[in-house]
Design a protein around this motif. Structure first.
Motif: not given
Length: 133
Positions: A121-122, A124-126
């Motif tokens: 998930a991170r 994607t966020e980054l």
């Protein structure tokens, strides 16, 4: 910068060369789209993202690549690690990451892996992609 080069040269070729490192996990599973936190005195400073590819020459082994993504969103250029010395992998396995910015002064970060679902998930966020490596 000159002192950084001297330290690296000694580390790679000098008398204080580290012994070969036996990988606790020869498959480097944590490095397959892994993501860990970089902290200084408990404060989150960024993330270290990794992928692994298969090296075929000179030895058939895993070949991890890394990218630092700083808390402000900036990304450093990718870098690699490989055996038998495994300098970066041995640091991460010990819970720290030694970074040498352009200033040449070593920065030692606390390092811990995120759980695989949180790492995904991170990523994607980054805004991480395979092209970053």
């Amino acid at each position: 910068m000159v002192e950084w080069l001297r330290r690296r040269f000694r580390r790679w070729f000098g008398d204080d060369e580290a012994p070969d490192y036996d990988l606790p996990d020869p498959d480097l599973a944590a490095y397959d789209h892994g993501l860990g936190e970089l902290r200084l005195d408990g404060e989150l400073k960024g993330y270290l993202a990794s992928v692994r590819v298969r090296m075929w020459f000179p030895a058939r082994q895993w070949w991890p690549w890394f990218v630092i993504v700083w808390a402000d969103g900036g990304k450093d250029r990718a870098f690699e690690d490989y055996g038998p010395k495994w300098y970066t992998v041995r640091e991460l396995d010990a819970g720290y990451f030694e970074h040498y910015p352009d200033s040449g002064e070593a920065e030692v970060y606390e390092f811990s892996w995120l759980a695989p679902d949180e790492a995904g998930a991170r990523w994607t966020e980054l805004g991480l992609t395979e092209d970053d490596f």
